[in-house]
Design a protein around this motif. Structure first.
Motif, PDB file in Angstrom:
ATOM      1  N   THR A 178      -5.325 -23.121  -8.543  1.00 15.68           N
ATOM      2  CA  THR A 178      -4.770 -23.863  -7.416  1.00 15.68           C
ATOM      3  C   THR A 178      -5.892 -24.720  -6.837  1.00 15.68           C
ATOM      4  O   THR A 178      -6.980 -24.785  -7.411  1.00 15.68           O
ATOM      5  N   ARG A 179      -5.652 -25.327  -5.711  1.00 15.39           N
ATOM      6  CA  ARG A 179      -6.672 -26.193  -5.105  1.00 15.39           C
ATOM      7  C   ARG A 179      -7.535 -25.445  -4.100  1.00 15.39           C
ATOM      8  O   ARG A 179      -8.317 -26.053  -3.379  1.00 15.39           O
ATOM      9  N   ILE A 180      -7.410 -24.133  -4.047  1.00 12.46           N
ATOM     10  CA  ILE A 180      -8.097 -23.323  -3.047  1.00 12.46           C
ATOM     11  C   ILE A 180      -9.215 -22.520  -3.702  1.00 12.46           C
ATOM     12  O   ILE A 180      -8.997 -21.875  -4.728  1.00 12.46           O
ATOM     13  N   ARG A 181     -10.397 -22.559  -3.095  1.00 11.11           N
ATOM     14  CA  ARG A 181     -11.524 -21.731  -3.533  1.00 11.11           C
ATOM     15  C   ARG A 181     -11.835 -20.739  -2.430  1.00 11.11           C
ATOM     16  O   ARG A 181     -11.710 -21.054  -1.245  1.00 11.11           O
ATOM     17  N   ILE A 182     -12.259 -19.540  -2.826  1.00  9.59           N
ATOM     18  CA  ILE A 182     -12.626 -18.524  -1.842  1.00  9.59           C
ATOM     19  C   ILE A 182     -14.022 -18.013  -2.138  1.00  9.59           C
ATOM     20  O   ILE A 182     -14.479 -18.030  -3.280  1.00  9.59           O
ATOM     21  N   ARG A 183     -14.698 -17.549  -1.069  1.00  7.16           N
ATOM     22  CA  ARG A 183     -16.011 -16.932  -1.198  1.00  7.16           C
ATOM     23  C   ARG A 183     -15.859 -15.427  -1.059  1.00  7.16           C
ATOM     24  O   ARG A 183     -14.777 -14.929  -0.756  1.00  7.16           O
ATOM     25  N   HIS A 184     -16.938 -14.690  -1.274  1.00  8.98           N
ATOM     26  CA  HIS A 184     -16.856 -13.225  -1.205  1.00  8.98           C
ATOM     27  C   HIS A 184     -16.572 -12.725   0.207  1.00  8.98           C
ATOM     28  O   HIS A 184     -16.068 -11.631   0.389  1.00  8.98           O
ATOM     29  N   ASP A 185     -16.840 -13.551   1.235  1.00  9.87           N
ATOM     30  CA  ASP A 185     -16.586 -13.119   2.609  1.00  9.87           C
ATOM     31  C   ASP A 185     -15.313 -13.736   3.207  1.00  9.87           C
ATOM     32  O   ASP A 185     -15.084 -13.660   4.406  1.00  9.87           O
TER      33      ASP A 185
ATOM     34  N   ILE B  46     -11.487 -14.025   4.264  1.00  6.92           N
ATOM     35  CA  ILE B  46     -10.375 -13.143   4.616  1.00  6.92           C
ATOM     36  C   ILE B  46      -9.187 -14.024   4.988  1.00  6.92           C
ATOM     37  O   ILE B  46      -9.282 -14.856   5.888  1.00  6.92           O
ATOM     38  N   LEU B  47      -8.080 -13.846   4.272  1.00  8.69           N
ATOM     39  CA  LEU B  47      -6.847 -14.578   4.574  1.00  8.69           C
ATOM     40  C   LEU B  47      -5.726 -13.563   4.731  1.00  8.69           C
ATOM     41  O   LEU B  47      -5.626 -12.618   3.949  1.00  8.69           O
ATOM     42  N   LYS B  48      -4.876 -13.770   5.724  1.00  6.49           N
ATOM     43  CA  LYS B  48      -3.723 -12.894   5.926  1.00  6.49           C
ATOM     44  C   LYS B  48      -2.465 -13.751   5.983  1.00  6.49           C
ATOM     45  O   LYS B  48      -2.408 -14.717   6.742  1.00  6.49           O
ATOM     46  N   LYS B  49      -1.493 -13.397   5.165  1.00  6.37           N
ATOM     47  CA  LYS B  49      -0.211 -14.112   5.098  1.00  6.37           C
ATOM     48  C   LYS B  49      -0.424 -15.597   4.860  1.00  6.37           C
ATOM     49  O   LYS B  49       0.158 -16.447   5.521  1.00  6.37           O
TER      50      LYS B  49
ATOM     51  N   LEU C 139       3.217 -15.958  -0.509  1.00  6.61           N
ATOM     52  CA  LEU C 139       2.341 -15.469   0.549  1.00  6.61           C
ATOM     53  C   LEU C 139       1.344 -14.501  -0.056  1.00  6.61           C
ATOM     54  O   LEU C 139       1.724 -13.619  -0.833  1.00  6.61           O
ATOM     55  N   ILE C 140       0.062 -14.682   0.297  1.00  5.86           N
ATOM     56  CA  ILE C 140      -0.976 -13.802  -0.238  1.00  5.86           C
ATOM     57  C   ILE C 140      -1.888 -13.319   0.886  1.00  5.86           C
ATOM     58  O   ILE C 140      -1.964 -13.936   1.942  1.00  5.86           O
ATOM     59  N   ASN C 141      -2.565 -12.222   0.616  1.00  3.91           N
ATOM     60  CA  ASN C 141      -3.661 -11.733   1.445  1.00  3.91           C
ATOM     61  C   ASN C 141      -4.911 -11.757   0.579  1.00  3.91           C
ATOM     62  O   ASN C 141      -4.847 -11.436  -0.611  1.00  3.91           O
ATOM     63  N   VAL C 142      -6.042 -12.138   1.170  1.00  2.00           N
ATOM     64  CA  VAL C 142      -7.315 -12.152   0.455  1.00  2.00           C
ATOM     65  C   VAL C 142      -8.341 -11.424   1.303  1.00  2.00           C
ATOM     66  O   VAL C 142      -8.472 -11.685   2.491  1.00  2.00           O
TER      67      VAL C 142
END
Length: 61
Positions: free
Chosen positions: A15-22, A24-27, A40-43
């Motif tokens: 997807t177009r989204i990158r995440i780092r180790h820190d 936090i995403l909710k809903k 809908l995802i949690n990270v």
């Protein structure tokens, strides 16, 4: 700093989204440009979990 692309849970493409180790995403509404669906995802610390949405219930009289 380690970064990863979020993969679509349906088609497994980037997807177009990158995440780092820190991160936090909710809903979070994750949209995939390839299969054009939204989930809908949690990270939390690079772990991604998919939120199951309940089906809409019809109202009966």
């Amino acid at each position: 700093m380690k970064m990863e692309w979020i993969l679509c849970p349906i088609c497994k493409n980037k997807t177009r989204i990158r995440i780092r180790h820190d991160t936090i995403l909710k809903k979070f509404p994750l949209y995939c440009p390839k299969c054009k669906q939204e989930k809908l995802i949690n990270v939390n610390s690079l772990e991604i979990t998919i939120i199951k949405e309940p089906d809409a219930k019809t109202q009966s009289q």
